[in-house]
Design a protein around this motif. Structure first.
Motif, short mmCIF file in Angstrom:
data_model
loop_
_atom_site.label_atom_id
_atom_site.label_comp_id
_atom_site.label_asym_id
_atom_site.label_seq_id
_atom_site.Cartn_x
_atom_site.Cartn_y
_atom_site.Cartn_z
N ASP A 129 36.63 44.21 44.58
CA ASP A 129 36.76 42.75 44.73
C ASP A 129 35.43 42.09 44.34
OD1 ASP A 129 37.27 40.16 45.41
OD2 ASP A 129 37.66 40.56 47.54
N ARG A 225 38.77 47.59 31.51
CA ARG A 225 39.30 48.23 32.74
C ARG A 225 39.20 49.75 32.63
NH1 ARG A 225 40.28 49.78 37.16
NH2 ARG A 225 42.26 49.67 38.27
N ALA A 231 35.78 43.09 36.66
CA ALA A 231 35.96 41.69 36.26
C ALA A 231 35.55 41.54 34.80
CB ALA A 231 35.11 40.79 37.15
N ILE A 248 43.79 35.29 31.38
CA ILE A 248 43.60 35.37 32.84
C ILE A 248 44.76 36.16 33.46
CG2 ILE A 248 43.63 34.03 34.99
CD1 ILE A 248 42.06 31.82 33.48
N LYS A 249 45.96 35.80 33.02
CA LYS A 249 47.14 36.49 33.56
C LYS A 249 47.09 37.97 33.22
CE LYS A 249 50.88 33.59 33.78
NZ LYS A 249 51.95 32.91 33.06
N ASN A 252 44.31 39.76 35.27
CA ASN A 252 44.71 39.96 36.67
C ASN A 252 45.76 41.05 36.78
OD1 ASN A 252 44.42 36.47 37.83
ND2 ASN A 252 42.88 38.00 37.44
N LYS A 253 46.64 41.11 35.80
CA LYS A 253 47.68 42.15 35.79
C LYS A 253 47.09 43.55 35.66
CE LYS A 253 52.40 41.81 34.78
NZ LYS A 253 53.50 41.51 33.91
N GLN A 257 39.42 40.82 37.86
CA GLN A 257 39.17 39.42 38.17
C GLN A 257 38.48 38.79 36.96
OE1 GLN A 257 37.08 39.33 41.94
NE2 GLN A 257 38.89 40.05 43.05
N ASP A 277 43.92 31.04 40.57
CA ASP A 277 43.84 31.45 41.97
C ASP A 277 42.37 31.76 42.28
OD1 ASP A 277 43.68 33.00 44.24
OD2 ASP A 277 45.25 34.41 43.66
N SER A 279 40.92 33.36 44.41
CA SER A 279 40.53 34.70 44.85
C SER A 279 40.47 35.66 43.65
CB SER A 279 41.49 35.24 45.91
OG SER A 279 42.72 35.59 45.31
N GLN A 280 41.01 35.23 42.52
CA GLN A 280 41.03 36.10 41.33
C GLN A 280 40.21 35.54 40.17
OE1 GLN A 280 42.47 39.19 41.36
NE2 GLN A 280 42.68 38.65 43.52
N VAL A 281 39.92 34.25 40.25
CA VAL A 281 39.19 33.61 39.16
C VAL A 281 38.01 32.84 39.74
CG1 VAL A 281 39.31 31.95 37.25
CG2 VAL A 281 41.33 33.31 37.83
#
Ligand code: IGP
Length: 365
Positions: A129, A225, A231, A248-249, A252-253, A257, A277, A279-281
């Motif tokens: 996170d 990743r 991130a 972004i989508k 996150n998928k 982040q 969101d 918490s993700q961006v």
């Protein structure tokens, strides 16, 4: 526009120059709008609906692609070449980097197809996170959460740290109290590497990692990743909102982040129209103009004092101040504008003792 092709040399396909462009900026004519034009009854059905690209690419100050095509493009054993013209040259470093990415991408995909990265991601350790770690550090120390950057060189500064050992620097940053790390992966302009991300992760560094790359397509998210990033950076000066929304989508998928970077109030206003969101961006203000390299830390205050800056706070987005942060006074200044995170490279990486440099910057020593 008609193009005929001819071969020159054994493996090179030369594409002749196109006709002079109506819009040499690479932007679309302003009267065009998104979507398909409506037809009235009186219009003949044969009139083909005009598929139109986009108002949104007019928000982006750089041209995403060379108007005549990439000057040289590998294609298996072949190579496409477009003759050089003034119009087909990048107008600034950001354009040059982004145009280069298209060529780099072709080579990367040949070497490592998406399917292979996708398999690696399926078995990768869960991501960490990134945003949470910055918020926690901010609460713990009462200073902005630090993203310390592992950076060997930059186009504006040249080589910053000749004795560059990414794992040693990363471990020192962590020991000094950095909440997160940023790892430059661009090879050509920043002498970075995706391998550095993987090496830092493999060395047991626990702080979340940002992949600092000029991302223009989803392939790079997979690569980030698969290399151990938690991130990724997305640069608003490069990407219109339609691309930002998609990337972004997609990020996150894949468990990543996102740090969306802006440089101007107009860019921030545009980015705030996206559905994000917190918490993700997170967001970042780059105090360095990537087109001219000018650094102005006041930019941070101007943007945070604007009504868009107010909205950032009201909507609970974590905001980072980025670039040109050298002293504890700079940190205090950026914090006073409303940023709860900072992204720092040069001032830390050029120190022989990056652990002490982190402590000094955050006044933790
Ligand atoms: O080395 P500095 O001035 O502390 O800056 C770090 C970081 O902000 C900078 O490297 C950066 C911010 N946004 C970027 C986008 C691409 C490449 C690099 C960057």
């Amino acid at each position: 526009m008609q193009h005929t092709s001819s071969f020159s040399g054994r493996n090179t396909l030369i594409l002749p120059q196109r006709q002079p462009a109506a819009f040499s900026t690479g932007r679309r004519p302003p009267q065009q709008t998104i979507g398909v034009q409506k037809r009235t009854r009186s219009q003949a059905v044969e009139t083909p609906p005009q598929i139109v690209e986009t108002a949104s690419d007019q928000e982006v100050m750089i041209r995403r692609r060379a108007p005549d095509g990439i000057p040289q493009q590998p294609c298996g054993a072949m190579r496409f070449e477009v003759p050089e013209t003034e119009d087909n040259k990048p107008r600034n470093i950001l354009e040059e980097i982004v145009w280069w990415k298209a060529q780099e991408m072709v080579r990367m995909k040949e070497k490592e197809p998406l399917a292979r990265l996708s398999m690696q991601i399926k078995v990768a350790a869960p991501s960490r996170d990134f945003i949470g770690a910055l918020r926690a550090a901010n609460e713990r120390i009462g200073k902005p959460g630090l993203i310390a950057e592992v950076k060997k060189a930059s186009p504006s500064r040249g080589v910053i740290q000749p004795d560059f050992d990414p794992v040693r620097i990363a471990k020192a940053y962590e020991a000094g109290g950095a909440a997160c790390l940023s790892v430059l992966t661009d090879a050509k302009y920043f002498q970075g590497s995706f391998d550095y991300l993987a090496q830092i992760r493999a060395a047991g560094v626990a702080t979340p990692l940002l992949c600092k790359e000029f991302i223009v397509e989803a392939y790079q998210l997979f690569k980030a990743r698969a290399s151990g990033a938690d991130a990724v950076l997305l640069i608003a000066a490069v990407l219109p909102n339609s691309d930002l929304a998609y990337l972004i989508k997609a990020a996150n998928k894949c468990g990543l982040q996102v740090l969306v970077e802006v440089h101007t109030i107009a860019e921030l206003e545009r980015v705030l129209k996206l559905d994000m969101d917190s918490s993700q961006v997170m967001l970042g203000i780059n105090n360095r103009d990537l087109q001219t390299f000018k650094v102005d830390i006041e930019n941070n205050r101007r943007i945070m004092e604007s009504s868009a800056g107010q909205q950032v706070k009201e909507r609970g987005f974590l905001m980072a101040g980025e670039s040109g942060i050298f002293t504890p006074e700079h940190v205090a200044f950026v914090q006073s504008t409303g940023c709860d995170a900072i992204l720092v490279g040069e001032s830390l990486v050029k120190e022989g003792n990056p652990e002490a440099a982190v402590k000094k910057l955050l006044s933790l020593a």
